[in-house]
Design a protein around this motif. Structure first.
Motif, PDB file in Angstrom:
ATOM      1  N   GLU A 172       4.547  -9.965  -5.451  1.00  0.00           N
ATOM      2  CA  GLU A 172       5.058  -8.663  -4.856  1.00  0.00           C
ATOM      3  C   GLU A 172       4.195  -8.384  -3.579  1.00  0.00           C
ATOM      4  OE1 GLU A 172       4.936  -5.702  -7.677  1.00  0.00           O
ATOM      5  OE2 GLU A 172       6.565  -6.572  -8.853  1.00  0.00           O
ATOM      6  N   PRO A 173       4.727  -7.776  -2.717  1.00  0.00           N
ATOM      7  CA  PRO A 173       4.203  -7.498  -1.380  1.00  0.00           C
ATOM      8  C   PRO A 173       2.711  -6.967  -1.598  1.00  0.00           C
ATOM      9  CG  PRO A 173       6.376  -7.031  -1.235  1.00  0.00           C
ATOM     10  CD  PRO A 173       6.262  -7.567  -2.293  1.00  0.00           C
ATOM     11  N   GLU A 174       2.594  -6.019  -2.524  1.00  0.00           N
ATOM     12  CA  GLU A 174       1.244  -5.334  -2.387  1.00  0.00           C
ATOM     13  C   GLU A 174       0.367  -6.235  -3.105  1.00  0.00           C
ATOM     14  OE1 GLU A 174       4.264  -4.472  -3.914  1.00  0.00           O
ATOM     15  OE2 GLU A 174       4.414  -2.463  -3.159  1.00  0.00           O
ATOM     16  N   THR A 175       0.631  -7.366  -3.773  1.00  0.00           N
ATOM     17  CA  THR A 175      -0.431  -8.325  -4.229  1.00  0.00           C
ATOM     18  C   THR A 175      -0.835  -9.234  -3.215  1.00  0.00           C
ATOM     19  OG1 THR A 175       0.690  -8.415  -6.450  1.00  0.00           O
ATOM     20  CG2 THR A 175      -0.593 -10.243  -5.936  1.00  0.00           C
ATOM     21  N   VAL A 176       0.305  -9.614  -2.335  1.00  0.00           N
ATOM     22  CA  VAL A 176      -0.077 -10.471  -1.113  1.00  0.00           C
ATOM     23  C   VAL A 176      -1.229  -9.666  -0.411  1.00  0.00           C
ATOM     24  CG1 VAL A 176       0.853 -11.448   0.808  1.00  0.00           C
ATOM     25  CG2 VAL A 176       2.159 -11.547  -1.186  1.00  0.00           C
ATOM     26  N   CYS A 177      -0.872  -8.267   0.017  1.00  0.00           N
ATOM     27  CA  CYS A 177      -1.839  -7.532   0.743  1.00  0.00           C
ATOM     28  C   CYS A 177      -3.019  -7.518   0.278  1.00  0.00           C
ATOM     29  CB  CYS A 177      -1.032  -6.161   1.085  1.00  0.00           C
ATOM     30  SG  CYS A 177       0.573  -6.315   2.263  1.00  0.00           S
ATOM     31  N   ARG A 182      10.340  -7.844   3.210  1.00  0.00           N
ATOM     32  CA  ARG A 182       8.918  -8.340   3.024  1.00  0.00           C
ATOM     33  C   ARG A 182       8.295  -8.469   4.354  1.00  0.00           C
ATOM     34  NH1 ARG A 182       8.491 -10.533  -3.201  1.00  0.00           N
ATOM     35  NH2 ARG A 182       9.756  -8.725  -4.126  1.00  0.00           N
ATOM     36  N   VAL A 183       8.931  -9.172   5.402  1.00  0.00           N
ATOM     37  CA  VAL A 183       8.476  -9.648   6.380  1.00  0.00           C
ATOM     38  C   VAL A 183       7.492  -8.520   7.291  1.00  0.00           C
ATOM     39  CG1 VAL A 183       8.563 -10.976   8.765  1.00  0.00           C
ATOM     40  CG2 VAL A 183      10.232 -11.400   6.759  1.00  0.00           C
ATOM     41  N   THR A 184       8.408  -7.089   7.196  1.00  0.00           N
ATOM     42  CA  THR A 184       7.726  -6.153   7.835  1.00  0.00           C
ATOM     43  C   THR A 184       6.706  -5.498   6.644  1.00  0.00           C
ATOM     44  OG1 THR A 184       9.564  -5.629   8.898  1.00  0.00           O
ATOM     45  CG2 THR A 184       8.202  -3.933   8.575  1.00  0.00           C
ATOM     46  N   ASP A 185       6.761  -5.688   5.520  1.00  0.00           N
ATOM     47  CA  ASP A 185       5.909  -5.192   4.479  1.00  0.00           C
ATOM     48  C   ASP A 185       4.550  -5.987   4.526  1.00  0.00           C
ATOM     49  OD1 ASP A 185       7.482  -3.337   3.178  1.00  0.00           O
ATOM     50  OD2 ASP A 185       8.055  -5.034   1.962  1.00  0.00           O
ATOM     51  N   HIS A 186       4.720  -7.379   4.883  1.00  0.00           N
ATOM     52  CA  HIS A 186       3.468  -8.047   4.989  1.00  0.00           C
ATOM     53  C   HIS A 186       2.758  -8.028   6.496  1.00  0.00           C
ATOM     54  CE1 HIS A 186       5.384 -10.902   1.881  1.00  0.00           C
ATOM     55  NE2 HIS A 186       4.897 -10.037   1.370  1.00  0.00           N
ATOM     56  N   MET A 204       2.991  -5.179   8.090  1.00  0.00           N
ATOM     57  CA  MET A 204       2.400  -4.157   8.292  1.00  0.00           C
ATOM     58  C   MET A 204       1.159  -3.885   7.402  1.00  0.00           C
ATOM     59  SD  MET A 204       5.565  -1.118   8.919  1.00  0.00           S
ATOM     60  CE  MET A 204       4.520   0.186   9.267  1.00  0.00           C
ATOM     61  N   GLY A 205       1.233  -4.510   6.434  1.00  0.00           N
ATOM     62  CA  GLY A 205       0.098  -4.430   5.275  1.00  0.00           C
ATOM     63  C   GLY A 205      -1.082  -5.390   5.621  1.00  0.00           C
ATOM     64  N   ILE A 206      -0.920  -6.392   6.477  1.00  0.00           N
ATOM     65  CA  ILE A 206      -1.998  -7.543   6.567  1.00  0.00           C
ATOM     66  C   ILE A 206      -2.295  -7.459   8.034  1.00  0.00           C
ATOM     67  CG2 ILE A 206      -2.657  -9.547   6.385  1.00  0.00           C
ATOM     68  CD1 ILE A 206      -0.627  -9.891   4.060  1.00  0.00           C
ATOM     69  N   GLY A 207      -1.321  -7.682   8.896  1.00  0.00           N
ATOM     70  CA  GLY A 207      -1.293  -7.682  10.562  1.00  0.00           C
ATOM     71  C   GLY A 207      -0.682  -9.077  11.007  1.00  0.00           C
ATOM     72  N   LYS A 208      -0.490  -9.082  12.297  1.00  0.00           N
ATOM     73  CA  LYS A 208       0.435 -10.266  13.008  1.00  0.00           C
ATOM     74  C   LYS A 208      -0.006 -11.576  12.959  1.00  0.00           C
ATOM     75  CE  LYS A 208      -1.339  -9.040  17.393  1.00  0.00           C
ATOM     76  NZ  LYS A 208      -2.085 -10.153  17.915  1.00  0.00           N
ATOM     77  N   ASP A 209      -1.522 -11.594  12.481  1.00  0.00           N
ATOM     78  CA  ASP A 209      -2.052 -12.937  12.236  1.00  0.00           C
ATOM     79  C   ASP A 209      -1.705 -13.790  11.165  1.00  0.00           C
ATOM     80  OD1 ASP A 209      -3.281 -12.570  15.067  1.00  0.00           O
ATOM     81  OD2 ASP A 209      -5.212 -11.808  14.222  1.00  0.00           O
ATOM     82  N   PHE A 210      -1.178 -12.809  10.344  1.00  0.00           N
ATOM     83  CA  PHE A 210      -0.610 -13.461   8.958  1.00  0.00           C
ATOM     84  C   PHE A 210       0.376 -14.404   9.218  1.00  0.00           C
ATOM     85  CE2 PHE A 210       1.320 -13.071   4.701  1.00  0.00           C
ATOM     86  CZ  PHE A 210       0.380 -13.706   3.889  1.00  0.00           C
ATOM     87  N   CYS A 211       0.426 -15.583   8.970  1.00  0.00           N
ATOM     88  CA  CYS A 211       1.577 -16.415   9.205  1.00  0.00           C
ATOM     89  C   CYS A 211       2.745 -16.218   8.111  1.00  0.00           C
ATOM     90  CB  CYS A 211       1.218 -17.897   9.452  1.00  0.00           C
ATOM     91  SG  CYS A 211      -0.196 -18.185  10.317  1.00  0.00           S
ATOM     92  N   GLN A 212       3.985 -15.920   8.443  1.00  0.00           N
ATOM     93  CA  GLN A 212       4.943 -15.692   7.739  1.00  0.00           C
ATOM     94  C   GLN A 212       6.004 -16.809   7.784  1.00  0.00           C
ATOM     95  OE1 GLN A 212       6.010 -11.673   6.078  1.00  0.00           O
ATOM     96  NE2 GLN A 212       5.022 -10.830   7.725  1.00  0.00           N
ATOM     97  N   LEU A 213       6.271 -17.465   6.930  1.00  0.00           N
ATOM     98  CA  LEU A 213       7.185 -18.813   7.034  1.00  0.00           C
ATOM     99  C   LEU A 213       8.141 -18.529   6.042  1.00  0.00           C
ATOM    100  CD1 LEU A 213       4.071 -21.219   7.024  1.00  0.00           C
ATOM    101  CD2 LEU A 213       5.338 -20.690   9.187  1.00  0.00           C
ATOM    102  N   SER A 214       9.518 -18.672   6.584  1.00  0.00           N
ATOM    103  CA  SER A 214      10.673 -18.580   5.507  1.00  0.00           C
ATOM    104  C   SER A 214      10.531 -19.488   4.652  1.00  0.00           C
ATOM    105  CB  SER A 214      11.653 -18.444   6.585  1.00  0.00           C
ATOM    106  OG  SER A 214      13.080 -18.475   5.688  1.00  0.00           O
ATOM    107  N   ALA A 257      13.354 -12.919  13.398  1.00  0.00           N
ATOM    108  CA  ALA A 257      13.467 -11.595  14.265  1.00  0.00           C
ATOM    109  C   ALA A 257      12.699 -10.578  13.733  1.00  0.00           C
ATOM    110  CB  ALA A 257      14.928 -11.390  14.273  1.00  0.00           C
ATOM    111  N   ALA A 258      12.554 -10.652  12.096  1.00  0.00           N
ATOM    112  CA  ALA A 258      11.868  -9.589  11.482  1.00  0.00           C
ATOM    113  C   ALA A 258      10.194  -9.676  11.957  1.00  0.00           C
ATOM    114  CB  ALA A 258      11.889  -9.314  10.171  1.00  0.00           C
ATOM    115  N   GLY A 259       9.705 -10.764  12.402  1.00  0.00           N
ATOM    116  CA  GLY A 259       8.244 -11.126  12.502  1.00  0.00           C
ATOM    117  C   GLY A 259       7.917 -12.432  12.077  1.00  0.00           C
ATOM    118  N   GLY A 260       8.505 -13.277  11.548  1.00  0.00           N
ATOM    119  CA  GLY A 260       8.178 -14.400  11.027  1.00  0.00           C
ATOM    120  C   GLY A 260       7.982 -15.502  12.143  1.00  0.00           C
TER     121      GLY A 260
END
Length: 293
Positions: A143-148, A170-174, A176-186, A197-200
């Motif tokens: 869950e996003p809270e666990t990732v953060c 969840r892209v926005t959850d992560h 906003m909860g961690i920051g833009k340097d956290f690499c989000q990969l689909s 488009a959401a930040g990945g």
């Protein structure tokens, strides 16, 4: 740290054994075609059917063949924390850039259990960690809270996530909860456009095995905010994304690879079997649509 088109590499087999020459050709083709990193021994690599010795050899060959040209994110996940650590220790020793760690499957740990599992690994090996959330396979959802929370507990250690939850919020959850340097990969090819488009920043892709150049061009268009080109490429690839899962994966992917590269055998390891006629027809049509056949 990681971005762009990153194939979750298949593991080629021939006569039941790891086909090392074919795997080296696959790695070379991927790098030449613009893939930005490589993932050996993930789900698409049939890692759960490999012995530990085979698992480590696949990672070793990948690192060796890549030769520093692109980073290798080694699949190190297991439902056994100690076995995951064994994979991480080997991957670090042979030069992998990071470990891809799936949520422990079958065991169904709680969120507290997930934190304990990933914390243990972070505390006993300093290889950067990319989390892998695919609840459709593991049943357990990170869950996003666990990732953060993991990112908060271990700054700089959890560098990204492969998110195959299908939940684009969840892209926005992560972020906003961690920051833009956290690499989000689909982790879902068909959702890569809205995910970015959401930040990945990229995709750990099944389709990139078969269409590495098109997938790399698509990710480059997304990074350049060229929506028109990204949409055009996405439309070319879209039927192929779905054809890859017309039958149990990686059956359709290996069939598609055998159609576009004569050095790839359409061979899987039990309990996986080659895909059926319906999936083959879907792959054939998708390859034509993408301009690959």
């Amino acid at each position: 740290m990681f971005s762009g088109s990153i194939p979750a590499l298949v593991t080629p087999f021939r006569d039941g054994a790891f086909d090392e020459p074919a795997f080296r050709k696959l790695v070379e083709w991927q790098i030449e075609s613009g893939s930005s990193a490589l993932v050996p021994c993930g789900t698409t690599g049939e890692n759960s059917t490999l012995s530990n010795a085979e698992h480590h050899r696949v990672i070793e060959v990948c690192v060796e063949q890549a030769a520093g040209r692109v980073p290798v994110i080694a699949g190190c996940g297991s439902n056994d924390t100690m076995n995951a650590l064994l994979h991480m220790n080997f991957s670090k020793k042979c030069g992998a850039a990071a470990a891809l760690l799936v949520a422990p499957y079958y065991n169904r740990p709680s969120q507290e259990g997930l934190i304990a599992h990933f914390s243990y690994l972070a505390e006993h090996n300093d290889l950067p960690i990319v989390l892998y959330n695919v609840p459709g396979r593991t049943v357990t959802d990170i869950e996003p809270e666990t990732v953060c929370e993991l990112a908060r507990l271990y700054p700089g250690r959890f560098v990204g996530i492969k998110d195959a939850s299908g939940d684009l919020s969840r892209v926005t959850d992560h972020r906003m909860g961690i920051g833009k340097d956290f690499c989000q990969l689909s982790g879902d090819d068909e959702l890569a456009l809205p995910f970015n488009a959401a930040g990945g920043v990229g995709c750990i892709s099944v389709t990139a095995n078969v269409a590495p150049r098109l997938c790399a061009e698509f990710q480059a268009a997304c990074a350049a905010n060229d929506l028109e080109k990204a949409r055009e490429l996405n439309d070319r690839l879209y039927p192929l994304h779905y054809a890859m899962f017309e039958d149990a994966s990686p059956g359709p992917c290996k069939y598609a690879l055998s159609k576009v590269q004569d050095w790839m055998a359409n061979e899987l390891r039990l309990p996986m079997i080659p895909c059926g006629d319906r999936a083959m027809a879907a792959v054939d049509a998708a390859l034509v649509h993408a301009g690959l056949a």
